[in-house]
Design an enzyme around this catalytic site. Structure first.
Site, short mmCIF file in Angstrom:
data_model
loop_
_atom_site.label_atom_id
_atom_site.label_comp_id
_atom_site.label_asym_id
_atom_site.label_seq_id
_atom_site.Cartn_x
_atom_site.Cartn_y
_atom_site.Cartn_z
N LYS A 166 -112.76 24.18 23.86
CA LYS A 166 -114.65 24.43 24.24
C LYS A 166 -114.61 23.69 25.08
CE LYS A 166 -117.28 23.06 20.51
NZ LYS A 166 -118.31 22.49 18.95
N LYS B 261 -109.36 12.69 16.44
CA LYS B 261 -109.74 11.25 17.05
C LYS B 261 -109.72 10.08 17.28
CE LYS B 261 -115.05 12.76 16.96
NZ LYS B 261 -116.62 11.98 17.04
N LYS C 201 -117.87 17.38 26.08
CA LYS C 201 -118.34 15.84 26.64
C LYS C 201 -117.24 15.13 26.32
CE LYS C 201 -122.20 15.27 24.72
NZ LYS C 201 -123.35 14.63 23.62
#
Ligand code: TRP
Length: 340
Positions: free
Chosen positions: A205, A113, A208
């Site tokens: 995967k 991130k 979102k």
């Protein structure tokens, strides 16, 4: 005998999608009969990356409503909003002060991130796993349902509880035995078949945070949008849907999704679709998705039509969660020597 306690949560960022449902929330629903279940909307985690204040409250409510629409039952589970139980922030601070910095710097999700955030990485992003540890440890959770990507975070919560709190600060009983302050949680590895991959890349995967909307089916997508996304989903040039071919991750993913949505065993789904081309299979998958989501969407609209009812569920959850969390926080404060 008390039922084992389970705690889990999802961030209220963006809409929940099929991966959240089939991979997580559907399993929570099953646990309600056999476990003492706590499910929170982790809104404090949602601000570890830049967020939109105009959306946070609405996203929190819609996430909570989706939990309920998917079958989380407030009569059997404690459903609450993380930021409404202040013990989460307080315990996170106490845990921060005993957690080595390098334990956080090596977290894989932080590194990924942080890379995406460029030079805008907050201290909160680094601290994310400590807050998650507080979420879990406050409730004396025995088990935490986690996917592969959260295992390292759960491991950290265990290490903090065991090595940094219990081992250092546990009081002794009269015979000199340490009395554990925090319960050390175990991961609950979920049933196979629940890992839903992206519609546009069968080897990553469903997420979102994927900038491509077409990569996921959100639980509140309209039937038209679901059909459109499935029509555009990535395929391969081979006839027949099969499981387990490493060269065909999309076939594996979409066939698996079909089995889950249509309520078929993997064997049954594989037998039904072994001879099908993609052109025949996709409308079938779209229909299965639309039908599986119909009752969830129906229930969701009912819940959102009664905002007072939804807030009442969350208030009841807040009260129950606060009772448990405050008791744990008091134990930690005492063990760390704070003025009572
Ligand atoms: N980090 C988790 C995720 O992204 C969300 C989360 C926050 C969580 N606190 C938790 C999950 C406590 C389980 C238990 O999926």
């Amino acid at each position: 005998m008390a039922r084992p306690r389970v705690l889990s949560g999802v961030q209220p960022t963006g809409s929940l999608h099929l991966g959240n449902w089939l991979g997580a929330i559907r399993n929570w629903v099953d646990l309600q009969d056999s476990h003492d279940t706590f499910f929170c909307v982790v809104d404090l985690h949602a601000i570890t990356v830049p967020h939109d204040p105009a959306r946070l409250a609405e996203d929190t409510l819609s996430t909570a409503a989706l939990y309920l629409a998917c079958g989380i039952d407030p009569a059997r589970s404690t459903v609450f909003v993380q930021s409404q139980v202040s013990a989460h922030s307080e315990l996170a601070w106490l845990l921060n002060c005993v957690t080595p910095l390098n334990w956080l710097e090596r977290m894989i999700q932080f590194k990924e991130k942080a890379l995406k955030q460029g030079d805008n990485v907050s201290v909160g992003l680094l601290d994310y796993p400590v807050l998650m540890a507080a979420d879990i440890l406050l409730y004396d959770a025995d088990l935490v349902p986690v996917g592969e990507d959260q295992k390292q975070h759960l491991e950290l919560a265990r290490d903090i509880a065991q090595q940094r709190i219990n081992a250092r600060f546990a009081p002794r009983d009269p015979s000199g035995e340490p009395i554990a302050i925090l319960r050390v949680p175990e991961p609950l590895i979920l049933k196979q078949g629940a890992r839903v991959m992206s519609l546009t890349d069968g080897s990553s995967k469903m997420s979102k945070s994927d900038p491509n909307e077409g990569s996921r089916i959100n639980l509140l997508d309209s039937p038209e949008l679901i059909s459109k996304k499935i029509k555009r989903a990535k395929t391969d040039p081979v006839m027949g849907l099969v499981f387990g071919d490493p060269e065909r991750p999309e076939a594996d993913n979409l066939l698996g999704l079909y089995a889950l949505l249509a309520g078929l065993s993997p064997e049954q789904a594989a037998a039904d679709c072994a001879q099908m081309g993609w052109g025949q299979f996709k409308p079938l998958l779209a229909e299965a998705a639309v039908e599986a989501l119909r009752p969830v969407q129906q229930r969701y609209s009912e819940l959102r039509a009664d905002p007072a009812g939804l807030l009442q569920v969350l208030e009841q959850g807040r009260c129950r969660a606060t009772d448990v969390a405050d008791a744990t926080l008091a134990r930690v404060r005492q063990a760390l020597g704070f003025l009572a």
